[in-house]
Design a protein around this motif. Structure first.
Motif, mmCIF file in Angstrom:
data_model
loop_
_atom_site.group_PDB
_atom_site.id
_atom_site.type_symbol
_atom_site.label_atom_id
_atom_site.label_comp_id
_atom_site.label_asym_id
_atom_site.label_seq_id
_atom_site.Cartn_x
_atom_site.Cartn_y
_atom_site.Cartn_z
ATOM 1 N N LYS A 66 0.855 -1.181 0.020
ATOM 2 C CA LYS A 66 -0.024 0.043 0.028
ATOM 3 C C LYS A 66 0.834 1.183 0.085
ATOM 4 O O LYS A 66 0.494 2.226 -0.777
ATOM 5 N N GLU A 67 2.113 1.423 0.497
ATOM 6 C CA GLU A 67 2.578 2.498 1.013
ATOM 7 C C GLU A 67 3.941 2.424 0.005
ATOM 8 O O GLU A 67 4.584 3.769 -0.208
ATOM 9 N N PHE A 68 4.535 1.637 -0.681
ATOM 10 C CA PHE A 68 5.492 1.602 -1.610
ATOM 11 C C PHE A 68 5.140 1.549 -3.086
ATOM 12 O O PHE A 68 3.896 1.212 -3.273
ATOM 13 N N GLU A 69 6.069 2.183 -3.834
ATOM 14 C CA GLU A 69 5.902 1.752 -5.082
ATOM 15 C C GLU A 69 6.199 0.230 -5.402
ATOM 16 O O GLU A 69 7.500 0.137 -5.019
ATOM 17 N N VAL A 70 5.308 -0.494 -5.925
ATOM 18 C CA VAL A 70 5.702 -1.719 -6.048
ATOM 19 C C VAL A 70 5.955 -2.294 -7.508
ATOM 20 O O VAL A 70 5.203 -1.878 -8.400
ATOM 21 N N LEU A 71 7.162 -2.751 -7.949
ATOM 22 C CA LEU A 71 7.505 -3.110 -9.245
ATOM 23 C C LEU A 71 7.877 -4.707 -9.491
ATOM 24 O O LEU A 71 8.351 -5.173 -8.681
ATOM 25 N N ALA A 72 7.216 -5.172 -10.480
ATOM 26 C CA ALA A 72 6.799 -6.666 -10.544
ATOM 27 C C ALA A 72 8.233 -6.818 -11.331
ATOM 28 O O ALA A 72 8.503 -6.394 -12.560
ATOM 29 N N VAL A 73 8.994 -7.886 -11.059
ATOM 30 C CA VAL A 73 10.316 -8.420 -11.825
ATOM 31 C C VAL A 73 9.930 -9.687 -12.663
ATOM 32 O O VAL A 73 9.253 -10.629 -11.987
ATOM 33 N N ASP A 74 10.264 -9.697 -13.838
ATOM 34 C CA ASP A 74 10.226 -10.927 -14.570
ATOM 35 C C ASP A 74 11.390 -11.034 -15.562
ATOM 36 O O ASP A 74 12.258 -10.061 -15.571
ATOM 37 N N THR A 75 11.585 -11.946 -16.421
ATOM 38 C CA THR A 75 12.721 -12.419 -17.238
ATOM 39 C C THR A 75 12.750 -11.189 -18.283
ATOM 40 O O THR A 75 13.679 -11.032 -18.785
ATOM 41 N N LYS A 76 11.558 -10.344 -18.495
ATOM 42 C CA LYS A 76 11.574 -9.485 -19.689
ATOM 43 C C LYS A 76 12.265 -7.983 -19.317
ATOM 44 O O LYS A 76 12.784 -7.519 -19.921
ATOM 45 N N ASN A 77 12.076 -7.679 -17.938
ATOM 46 C CA ASN A 77 12.323 -6.583 -17.477
ATOM 47 C C ASN A 77 13.497 -6.489 -16.538
ATOM 48 O O ASN A 77 14.040 -5.444 -16.110
ATOM 49 N N ARG A 78 13.950 -7.671 -16.084
ATOM 50 C CA ARG A 78 15.010 -7.682 -15.034
ATOM 51 C C ARG A 78 16.488 -6.985 -15.388
ATOM 52 O O ARG A 78 17.143 -6.476 -14.412
ATOM 53 N N ASP A 79 16.649 -6.953 -16.527
ATOM 54 C CA ASP A 79 17.884 -6.537 -17.019
ATOM 55 C C ASP A 79 17.886 -5.051 -17.130
ATOM 56 O O ASP A 79 18.991 -4.210 -16.674
ATOM 57 N N GLU A 80 16.800 -4.222 -17.132
ATOM 58 C CA GLU A 80 16.665 -2.878 -17.213
ATOM 59 C C GLU A 80 16.217 -2.530 -15.914
ATOM 60 O O GLU A 80 16.417 -0.992 -15.753
ATOM 61 N N LEU A 81 15.549 -3.169 -15.128
ATOM 62 C CA LEU A 81 15.231 -2.631 -13.989
ATOM 63 C C LEU A 81 16.077 -1.979 -13.167
ATOM 64 O O LEU A 81 15.879 -0.679 -12.276
ATOM 65 N N PRO A 82 17.466 -2.683 -12.822
ATOM 66 C CA PRO A 82 18.246 -1.974 -12.108
ATOM 67 C C PRO A 82 18.821 -0.396 -12.146
ATOM 68 O O PRO A 82 18.933 0.241 -11.429
ATOM 69 N N GLU A 83 18.896 -0.279 -13.572
ATOM 70 C CA GLU A 83 19.100 1.161 -13.952
ATOM 71 C C GLU A 83 18.126 2.098 -13.811
ATOM 72 O O GLU A 83 18.303 3.200 -13.284
ATOM 73 N N LYS A 84 16.763 1.492 -14.069
ATOM 74 C CA LYS A 84 15.600 2.461 -13.829
ATOM 75 C C LYS A 84 15.568 2.899 -12.465
ATOM 76 O O LYS A 84 15.331 3.944 -11.976
ATOM 77 N N ILE A 85 15.687 1.638 -11.428
ATOM 78 C CA ILE A 85 15.643 1.995 -10.169
ATOM 79 C C ILE A 85 16.720 2.759 -9.670
ATOM 80 O O ILE A 85 16.646 3.872 -8.781
ATOM 81 N N PHE A 86 17.896 2.657 -10.000
ATOM 82 C CA PHE A 86 19.212 3.570 -9.879
ATOM 83 C C PHE A 86 18.850 4.898 -9.891
ATOM 84 O O PHE A 86 19.113 5.817 -9.120
ATOM 85 N N ASN A 87 18.312 5.222 -11.239
ATOM 86 C CA ASN A 87 17.909 6.641 -11.621
ATOM 87 C C ASN A 87 17.027 7.272 -10.700
ATOM 88 O O ASN A 87 17.349 8.543 -10.439
ATOM 89 N N ARG A 88 16.055 6.516 -10.454
ATOM 90 C CA ARG A 88 15.145 7.090 -9.443
ATOM 91 C C ARG A 88 15.606 7.542 -8.073
ATOM 92 O O ARG A 88 15.350 8.585 -7.570
ATOM 93 N N PHE A 89 16.540 6.613 -7.673
ATOM 94 C CA PHE A 89 17.020 6.882 -6.259
ATOM 95 C C PHE A 89 18.249 7.888 -6.532
ATOM 96 O O PHE A 89 18.370 9.070 -5.511
ATOM 97 N N ALA A 90 19.011 7.826 -7.449
ATOM 98 C CA ALA A 90 20.236 8.805 -7.592
ATOM 99 C C ALA A 90 19.547 10.285 -7.859
ATOM 100 O O ALA A 90 20.222 11.379 -7.143
ATOM 101 N N SER A 91 18.243 10.598 -8.252
ATOM 102 C CA SER A 91 17.700 11.714 -8.809
ATOM 103 C C SER A 91 17.199 12.282 -7.275
ATOM 104 O O SER A 91 17.081 13.466 -7.186
ATOM 105 N N GLN A 92 17.136 11.592 -6.462
ATOM 106 C CA GLN A 92 16.418 12.213 -5.066
ATOM 107 C C GLN A 92 17.508 11.983 -3.921
ATOM 108 O O GLN A 92 17.618 13.004 -3.093
ATOM 109 N N LEU A 93 18.677 11.442 -4.117
ATOM 110 C CA LEU A 93 19.490 11.192 -2.877
ATOM 111 C C LEU A 93 20.961 11.630 -3.332
ATOM 112 O O LEU A 93 21.640 11.996 -2.248
ATOM 113 N N LEU A 94 21.268 11.616 -4.382
ATOM 114 C CA LEU A 94 22.766 12.094 -4.886
ATOM 115 C C LEU A 94 22.792 13.560 -5.156
ATOM 116 O O LEU A 94 21.928 14.034 -5.857
#
Length: 175
Positions: free
Chosen positions: A147-175
């Motif tokens: 309910k409180e988090f953004e929930v992303l489903a990992v599957d074999t189609k998106n698992r290679d691109e998700l790390p970069e997408k998530i990193f960019n989200r955190f980097a834009s707010q924390l770095l």
């Protein structure tokens, strides 16, 4: 405050996605990551259990194993001592870090009331969190995270691109 949980079927790469994001963020000067990481314990090509590691101290223990005396969950026995000594302490100590990683919030970990309480403490803080959430848990803590988090489903189609997408989200707010 950015909070992301990754979920998906077993073996889709949830922990790998989180580990890649953590590795990339940890390489940023002065950025400190706390929390826990779990990994398979394998022998002879077969999974025998799971380890648990404190991301700050590097201390590693056994979360569960096919051999042992702890609470049975499926074919595994939960090592409550290591879960609480390493896992709970790592989560509580992550409150002093820039990002909290919790890999995983699943049936094994949720057996421990101390683990649930430690995660709830972090949820009450203003800390950014990246977590792995078991895909079908109905535990009240899992429902709260959905309910409180953004929930992303990992599957074999998106698992290679998700790390970069998530990193960019955190980097834009924390770095």
């Amino acid at each position: 405050m950015l909070r992301i949980a990754v979920t998906g079927s077993p073996g889709t790469g949830k922990s790998t996605v989180v580990a890649k994001v953590a590795e990339k963020l940890a390489s940023q000067p002065g950025f400190k990551i706390g929390g826990i990481r779990t990994a398979e314990i394998r022998k002879g090509g077969h999974r025998e259990g799971f380890s648990i590691q404190d991301l700050v101290t590097g201390e590693t223990g056994t979360l569960s194993h096919i051999k042992g005396n702890g609470h049975r969950l499926g074919k595994y026995r939960i090592n409550m001592e290591d879960l609480e000594r390493i896992g709970v302490n790592a989560i509580r100590n992550s409150l002093f870090c820039d990002l909290v990683i919790i890999d995983e919030i699943g049936p094994m970990e949720l057996i421990s009331g101390a683990f649930v309480a430690a995660v709830e403490e972090v949820l009450e803080s203003n800390k950014p969190i990246l977590a792995v959430l078991h895909h079908s848990s109905r535990h009240p803590l899992a429902r709260r995270i959905r309910k409180e988090f953004e929930v992303l489903a990992v599957d074999t189609k998106n698992r290679d691109e998700l790390p970069e997408k998530i990193f960019n989200r955190f980097a834009s707010q924390l770095l």
